[in-house]
Design a protein around this motif. Sequence first.
Motif, PDB file in Angstrom:
ATOM      1  N   HIS A 106       0.618  -3.608 -14.983  1.00  0.00           N
ATOM      2  CA  HIS A 106      -0.147  -3.432 -14.032  1.00  0.00           C
ATOM      3  C   HIS A 106       0.921  -3.201 -12.916  1.00  0.00           C
ATOM      4  O   HIS A 106       1.950  -3.718 -12.739  1.00  0.00           O
ATOM      5  N   HIS A 107       0.477  -2.191 -11.877  1.00  0.00           N
ATOM      6  CA  HIS A 107       1.735  -1.896 -11.001  1.00  0.00           C
ATOM      7  C   HIS A 107       1.094  -1.868  -9.497  1.00  0.00           C
ATOM      8  O   HIS A 107       0.287  -1.106  -9.255  1.00  0.00           O
ATOM      9  N   HIS A 108       1.725  -2.459  -8.493  1.00  0.00           N
ATOM     10  CA  HIS A 108       1.396  -2.228  -7.046  1.00  0.00           C
ATOM     11  C   HIS A 108      -0.037  -2.335  -6.848  1.00  0.00           C
ATOM     12  O   HIS A 108      -0.595  -1.568  -6.061  1.00  0.00           O
ATOM     13  N   GLY A 109      -0.639  -3.464  -7.741  1.00  0.00           N
ATOM     14  CA  GLY A 109      -2.061  -3.539  -7.136  1.00  0.00           C
ATOM     15  C   GLY A 109      -2.977  -2.631  -7.954  1.00  0.00           C
ATOM     16  O   GLY A 109      -4.338  -2.914  -7.915  1.00  0.00           O
ATOM     17  N   GLY A 110      -2.525  -1.719  -8.485  1.00  0.00           N
ATOM     18  CA  GLY A 110      -3.576  -0.763  -9.422  1.00  0.00           C
ATOM     19  C   GLY A 110      -3.874   0.636  -8.621  1.00  0.00           C
ATOM     20  O   GLY A 110      -3.121   0.859  -7.665  1.00  0.00           O
ATOM     21  N   ASN A 111      -4.588   1.230  -9.100  1.00  0.00           N
ATOM     22  CA  ASN A 111      -4.911   2.806  -8.667  1.00  0.00           C
ATOM     23  C   ASN A 111      -6.272   3.141  -8.427  1.00  0.00           C
ATOM     24  O   ASN A 111      -6.887   3.077  -9.741  1.00  0.00           O
ATOM     25  N   PRO A 112      -6.963   3.358  -7.252  1.00  0.00           N
ATOM     26  CA  PRO A 112      -6.226   3.150  -6.181  1.00  0.00           C
ATOM     27  C   PRO A 112      -6.169   1.663  -5.872  1.00  0.00           C
ATOM     28  O   PRO A 112      -6.640   0.814  -6.380  1.00  0.00           O
ATOM     29  N   ALA A 113      -5.498   1.171  -4.659  1.00  0.00           N
ATOM     30  CA  ALA A 113      -5.278  -0.092  -4.530  1.00  0.00           C
ATOM     31  C   ALA A 113      -5.106   0.071  -2.758  1.00  0.00           C
ATOM     32  O   ALA A 113      -5.380   0.845  -1.952  1.00  0.00           O
ATOM     33  N   PHE A 114      -4.460  -0.930  -1.985  1.00  0.00           N
ATOM     34  CA  PHE A 114      -4.473  -1.103  -0.802  1.00  0.00           C
ATOM     35  C   PHE A 114      -3.707   0.133  -0.186  1.00  0.00           C
ATOM     36  O   PHE A 114      -4.203   0.690   1.096  1.00  0.00           O
ATOM     37  N   ASP A 115      -2.866   0.634  -0.821  1.00  0.00           N
ATOM     38  CA  ASP A 115      -2.149   1.986  -0.186  1.00  0.00           C
ATOM     39  C   ASP A 115      -3.117   3.132   0.007  1.00  0.00           C
ATOM     40  O   ASP A 115      -2.894   4.269   0.572  1.00  0.00           O
ATOM     41  N   ALA A 116      -4.296   3.050  -0.851  1.00  0.00           N
ATOM     42  CA  ALA A 116      -5.054   4.319  -0.940  1.00  0.00           C
ATOM     43  C   ALA A 116      -6.323   4.131  -0.146  1.00  0.00           C
ATOM     44  O   ALA A 116      -7.402   5.143  -0.376  1.00  0.00           O
ATOM     45  N   TYR A 117      -6.593   3.278   0.546  1.00  0.00           N
ATOM     46  CA  TYR A 117      -7.969   2.857   1.304  1.00  0.00           C
ATOM     47  C   TYR A 117      -8.040   3.092   2.663  1.00  0.00           C
ATOM     48  O   TYR A 117      -6.643   2.999   3.539  1.00  0.00           O
ATOM     49  N   LEU A 118      -8.803   3.299   3.170  1.00  0.00           N
ATOM     50  CA  LEU A 118      -8.899   3.378   4.743  1.00  0.00           C
ATOM     51  C   LEU A 118      -9.583   1.827   5.329  1.00  0.00           C
ATOM     52  O   LEU A 118     -10.297   1.323   4.642  1.00  0.00           O
ATOM     53  N   TRP A 119      -8.597   1.417   6.078  1.00  0.00           N
ATOM     54  CA  TRP A 119      -8.683  -0.015   6.933  1.00  0.00           C
ATOM     55  C   TRP A 119      -9.263   0.207   7.954  1.00  0.00           C
ATOM     56  O   TRP A 119      -9.111   1.110   8.680  1.00  0.00           O
ATOM     57  N   ASP A 120     -10.046  -0.942   8.415  1.00  0.00           N
ATOM     58  CA  ASP A 120     -10.724  -1.033   9.809  1.00  0.00           C
ATOM     59  C   ASP A 120      -9.400  -1.108  10.707  1.00  0.00           C
ATOM     60  O   ASP A 120      -8.379  -2.014  10.351  1.00  0.00           O
TER      61      ASP A 120
END
Length: 349
Positions: free
Chosen positions: A103-117
Motif C-alpha cells: 500500500h502506497h500513499h493512502g492508495g489510488n485515488p487518495a487524498f491527493d486526487a480528491y477535490l477538498w472543500d
Amino acid sequence: MEFSKKQFGELAGRPVYEYTLKNKQGLSLSALNFGGTVTGIRTPDRKGQFKNIVLGFDDIEDYVQYRPFYGCLVGRTAGRIDEGKFTLAGETYQLQQSEGKNHHHGGNPAFDAYLWDTALVEDGDTAHLVFSYFSPDGENGYPGNLDVKVTYTLTEANEWIIHYEATTDKPTLFNPTNHIFFNLTGNHEQTIKQHELQIRSDHVAEVRADLIPTGKLMPVEGTDFDLREPQPLVKAIESEHPQLKMNGGLDTPFLLTHEAAKPDVILSEANSGRQVVITTDRDAVVVYTHNGVSGNYQIDGKKVEPYAGVALETQQLPDAIHHQHFGHTILYPGEVFHSETIFQFEQDQ
C-alpha cells in the motif's frame, strides 16, 4: 495580505480552483482545492528576484495523468505499508495494494486526487486556506469515518504553516504529509544536486528494495546519510552506500532528534541565497531526491528530468504499524489529531 481565486481547470464536471495568498513582502503561496496541491511558492533570492521554488503543473490533466505527488496532501497514511495489511483493535484489515503487493500513499485515488472543500479566511496579518475532506469508512480499506481538516497559513514573517486536524469513529491509521518538492533555483532544468541539506537526525530507517522499512534504524555516523552538518545532495545521490545506490539517491526516512528552538531541517542553495528552514512536531522527515520521473511530462514547456526537485515530507516513520519503535500512527475515537509543520523562507546576504 492579498488573496485571489481563479479557475485552474475542471475535474469530472466540477471546477478546480487555484487560491493565492500574498504577503506584504511579496512572497506568495498558491494551492488548489484538488488535493490541497501547492502549485507555487514564489520567494525572492538575495537580489530580490522572485521565482517559483516548487514543482507544479499548469493544468489539472497533468496532475491526474502522471500523479507525481507534486505539492499535494498525502493520506490517510504517507509512505508504504507492507502488503497493505495490519491488525488493529483485534481486527485485521487489508488495504488497497496500490504499489505491487504494498500500500502506497493512502492508495489510488487518495487524498491527493480528491477535490477538498476549501475556505479562505483572513485573520489580521495572516491568511488561511482551510481544506476539509470526509473519508468514509472502508475507503481504500481503511476503517472508520474520518473527518480531516488541513490549514495552510501564510504569515508576514514569510512562514508557510501546515496544521493537520482529524477525528474518527473507529480506530484507524493516520499519518499525513504534504509531498512538496523544492528547487530553490526556481528553474527545474537545474538539478538540486548542489543544494545543501542539513537534518537534525542521528538515525535513518533501513528499507528493502521495495522501500518497505525493515525495522532497523541505522546510525548516520560515518555514512553519506550524515546530514547533521550541511552537505550537498550530490554526495548522497552519487554515494556507493548500498541503500543509496539501490535508489539512485535519497528515498529515505530520517528519524529527527528535536532540539528546542532549533530547526529540524534546513535546505539551501548558494547561487540564489534561498533557504527553507523547517520545524515540525513529527518524529521524521522522508527525503526524496526525485530519483525518477513518473512520465514524459513538462513544466513551463521544459521536460522534467530526475533530480529536478527534492521532497521533504514531515511525518511519522512509514509502516509504523508494524514496528512499535517507529512511533504512533493510530487514531482512536474521542481523540483529535493535531500536527504542525512550519516552512520558513529566508535569504542569506
